[in-house]
Design an enzyme around this catalytic site. Sequence first.
Site, PDB file in Angstrom:
ATOM      1  N   SER A   9     -68.218 -56.123 -22.461  1.00  0.00           N
ATOM      2  CA  SER A   9     -69.572 -55.621 -22.205  1.00  0.00           C
ATOM      3  C   SER A   9     -69.421 -54.365 -21.354  1.00  0.00           C
ATOM      4  CB  SER A   9     -70.435 -56.674 -21.503  1.00  0.00           C
ATOM      5  OG  SER A   9     -69.795 -57.179 -20.352  1.00  0.00           O
ATOM      6  N   GLU A  11     -71.366 -51.478 -18.723  1.00  0.00           N
ATOM      7  CA  GLU A  11     -72.508 -51.221 -17.830  1.00  0.00           C
ATOM      8  C   GLU A  11     -72.757 -49.719 -17.684  1.00  0.00           C
ATOM      9  OE1 GLU A  11     -72.611 -53.562 -14.197  1.00  0.00           O
ATOM     10  OE2 GLU A  11     -73.082 -51.737 -13.069  1.00  0.00           O
ATOM     11  N   ASP A 103     -79.166 -54.372  -2.424  1.00  0.00           N
ATOM     12  CA  ASP A 103     -78.854 -54.055  -1.027  1.00  0.00           C
ATOM     13  C   ASP A 103     -80.121 -54.110  -0.212  1.00  0.00           C
ATOM     14  OD1 ASP A 103     -76.068 -53.830  -1.078  1.00  0.00           O
ATOM     15  OD2 ASP A 103     -76.293 -51.951  -2.195  1.00  0.00           O
ATOM     16  N   PHE A 209     -66.618 -45.406  -1.962  1.00  0.00           N
ATOM     17  CA  PHE A 209     -67.550 -46.457  -2.373  1.00  0.00           C
ATOM     18  C   PHE A 209     -66.989 -47.842  -2.003  1.00  0.00           C
ATOM     19  CE2 PHE A 209     -69.623 -49.193  -5.610  1.00  0.00           C
ATOM     20  CZ  PHE A 209     -70.918 -48.996  -5.180  1.00  0.00           C
ATOM     21  N   HIS A 259     -66.109 -56.997 -18.273  1.00  0.00           N
ATOM     22  CA  HIS A 259     -67.318 -56.181 -18.100  1.00  0.00           C
ATOM     23  C   HIS A 259     -66.868 -54.855 -17.490  1.00  0.00           C
ATOM     24  CE1 HIS A 259     -71.627 -55.473 -17.412  1.00  0.00           C
ATOM     25  NE2 HIS A 259     -71.305 -55.018 -16.206  1.00  0.00           N
TER      26      HIS A 259
HETATM   27  P1  FAD Z   1     -76.448 -62.294  -2.997  1.00  0.00           P
HETATM   28  O1  FAD Z   1     -75.459 -62.948  -3.887  1.00  0.00           O
HETATM   29  O2  FAD Z   1     -77.756 -62.943  -2.870  1.00  0.00           O
HETATM   30  O3  FAD Z   1     -75.923 -61.997  -1.586  1.00  0.00           O
HETATM   31  C1  FAD Z   1     -74.746 -61.240  -1.307  1.00  0.00           C
HETATM   32  C2  FAD Z   1     -73.877 -62.022  -0.342  1.00  0.00           C
HETATM   33  O4  FAD Z   1     -74.581 -62.304   0.872  1.00  0.00           O
HETATM   34  C3  FAD Z   1     -73.462 -63.352  -0.920  1.00  0.00           C
HETATM   35  O5  FAD Z   1     -72.297 -63.192  -1.722  1.00  0.00           O
HETATM   36  C4  FAD Z   1     -73.290 -64.184   0.314  1.00  0.00           C
HETATM   37  O6  FAD Z   1     -72.018 -63.987   0.882  1.00  0.00           O
HETATM   38  C5  FAD Z   1     -74.316 -63.633   1.281  1.00  0.00           C
HETATM   39  N1  FAD Z   1     -75.569 -64.410   1.219  1.00  0.00           N
HETATM   40  C6  FAD Z   1     -76.746 -64.017   0.707  1.00  0.00           C
HETATM   41  N2  FAD Z   1     -77.652 -64.996   0.842  1.00  0.00           N
HETATM   42  C7  FAD Z   1     -77.023 -66.024   1.428  1.00  0.00           C
HETATM   43  C8  FAD Z   1     -77.422 -67.314   1.836  1.00  0.00           C
HETATM   44  N3  FAD Z   1     -78.664 -67.748   1.677  1.00  0.00           N
HETATM   45  N4  FAD Z   1     -76.515 -68.103   2.424  1.00  0.00           N
HETATM   46  C9  FAD Z   1     -75.242 -67.688   2.607  1.00  0.00           C
HETATM   47  N5  FAD Z   1     -74.802 -66.473   2.237  1.00  0.00           N
HETATM   48  C10 FAD Z   1     -75.677 -65.654   1.665  1.00  0.00           C
HETATM   49  N6  FAD Z   1     -77.003 -53.244  -7.015  1.00  0.00           N
HETATM   50  C11 FAD Z   1     -78.136 -52.604  -7.402  1.00  0.00           C
HETATM   51  O7  FAD Z   1     -78.871 -52.099  -6.562  1.00  0.00           O
HETATM   52  N7  FAD Z   1     -78.477 -52.521  -8.731  1.00  0.00           N
HETATM   53  C12 FAD Z   1     -77.725 -53.063  -9.721  1.00  0.00           C
HETATM   54  O8  FAD Z   1     -78.062 -52.953 -10.893  1.00  0.00           O
HETATM   55  C13 FAD Z   1     -76.518 -53.746  -9.335  1.00  0.00           C
HETATM   56  N8  FAD Z   1     -75.740 -54.344 -10.269  1.00  0.00           N
HETATM   57  C14 FAD Z   1     -74.647 -55.068  -9.879  1.00  0.00           C
HETATM   58  C15 FAD Z   1     -73.905 -55.748 -10.837  1.00  0.00           C
HETATM   59  C16 FAD Z   1     -72.782 -56.497 -10.477  1.00  0.00           C
HETATM   60  C17 FAD Z   1     -72.006 -57.241 -11.546  1.00  0.00           C
HETATM   61  C18 FAD Z   1     -72.383 -56.552  -9.099  1.00  0.00           C
HETATM   62  C19 FAD Z   1     -71.157 -57.328  -8.692  1.00  0.00           C
HETATM   63  C20 FAD Z   1     -73.128 -55.889  -8.129  1.00  0.00           C
HETATM   64  C21 FAD Z   1     -74.273 -55.153  -8.493  1.00  0.00           C
HETATM   65  N9  FAD Z   1     -75.064 -54.499  -7.540  1.00  0.00           N
HETATM   66  C22 FAD Z   1     -76.195 -53.820  -7.944  1.00  0.00           C
HETATM   67  C23 FAD Z   1     -74.693 -54.533  -6.113  1.00  0.00           C
HETATM   68  C24 FAD Z   1     -75.456 -55.668  -5.365  1.00  0.00           C
HETATM   69  O9  FAD Z   1     -76.831 -55.390  -5.371  1.00  0.00           O
HETATM   70  C25 FAD Z   1     -74.942 -55.738  -3.929  1.00  0.00           C
HETATM   71  O10 FAD Z   1     -73.622 -56.173  -3.900  1.00  0.00           O
HETATM   72  C26 FAD Z   1     -75.840 -56.529  -2.983  1.00  0.00           C
HETATM   73  O11 FAD Z   1     -75.423 -56.261  -1.645  1.00  0.00           O
HETATM   74  C27 FAD Z   1     -75.761 -58.035  -3.169  1.00  0.00           C
HETATM   75  O12 FAD Z   1     -76.472 -58.480  -4.275  1.00  0.00           O
HETATM   76  P2  FAD Z   1     -76.218 -59.997  -4.811  1.00  0.00           P
HETATM   77  O13 FAD Z   1     -77.125 -60.264  -5.914  1.00  0.00           O
HETATM   78  O14 FAD Z   1     -74.763 -60.201  -5.005  1.00  0.00           O
HETATM   79  O15 FAD Z   1     -76.705 -60.781  -3.528  1.00  0.00           O
END
Ligand code: FAD
Length: 289
Positions: A9, A11, A103, A209, A259
């Site tokens: 896939s 991105e 973020d 980055f 990916h």
């Molecule tokens: P979460 O998984 O919710 O949180 C990140 C980390 O914080 C967790 O791994 C955990 O360690 C901790 N955490 C959060 N909540 C809790 C909790 N309740 N209890 C304990 N620990 C917790 N960013 C963008 O802006 N746009 C995009 O399109 C985008 N695409 C991405 C695609 C992929 C495949 C990846 C890997 C990252 C992408 N990102 C994107 C970056 C991402 O938004 C950042 O890494 C962001 O800081 C975390 O998002 P997340 O969904 O992993 O968050």
Amino acid sequence: MSKSPVRFSYEFFPPRTDSMQSRLWRAIGQLERLRPLFFSMTYGALGSARQVSFDTALAMHRDSPVPVAAHLTCCGAGRDEVDAVARGFYDAGIRRIVALRGDEPSAAEKSSPGYRSVIELIETLRGLGDMDISVAAYPEPHPQAASALADLQHLQRKLDAGANRAITQYFFDAECFLRFRDRATRHGIDKSIVPGILPVHDLERIRSFSERCGATVPPSYGALFEKVNGDPAGQYRLALELAVELCERLIAEGVDRFHFYTLNQTDMCLDISLALGASLQPATQISAA
Ligand code: FAD
């Protein structure tokens, strides 16, 4: 037992200018011929406008035979806004979402009432209907993780909430991914963890980055890229070799899906995929995989 074929896939991020728009569609046209599992479109990443992400995901869904996974972040926007975007994707026929927290905004940018966690977003998406949901995973723990274990527990909660798989942050050391996969398995995670692969187009940009996102760039890369400094073809070959070597090591350990973070630069991802056994379909025979 025969091995399943390796699948890919790719991105993309939303284009900000007309020339970026043309480059994106050229990239899509090239990569369609590999019959990928899906294309994904980031949302609001690197400061990109969310409306452009939304519109581009819909255009890709409409104009490409390859399924589209729309990324959707849930922090930094009110719940109503996020829900409207999710509904917009669903109503347009997009059935794949990469669900992310995103973020965290500064206190001043915080809008309320918003989603408190990506887990709530996954629940909302599940409520819309049949959705294929991917979430993010971090072979090197996320910078905000309290510990590697807390990171894994959070991943498990996201998968338990209804996500189908995890796609990882990029990494450059195959052992780092394999150790993470082993720890996840020991933790009871049985859904697929797909490695995210970022070819090294520009070492300095990737270094800067990576400092922010917690990925480690191997120290050996400095000397390797120094040797091809000023030689774009040599740099390209080196980056290609490193990515292929990384993926081949993972394939030897049973990985059969990748990916790619294309950064909308497709030649390298195309060449890596071909080196790993993908084949190009004639342009006239492209249809959904
Ligand atoms: P979460 O998984 O919710 O949180 C990140 C980390 O914080 C967790 O791994 C955990 O360690 C901790 N955490 C959060 N909540 C809790 C909790 N309740 N209890 C304990 N620990 C917790 N960013 C963008 O802006 N746009 C995009 O399109 C985008 N695409 C991405 C695609 C992929 C495949 C990846 C890997 C990252 C992408 N990102 C994107 C970056 C991402 O938004 C950042 O890494 C962001 O800081 C975390 O998002 P997340 O969904 O992993 O968050």
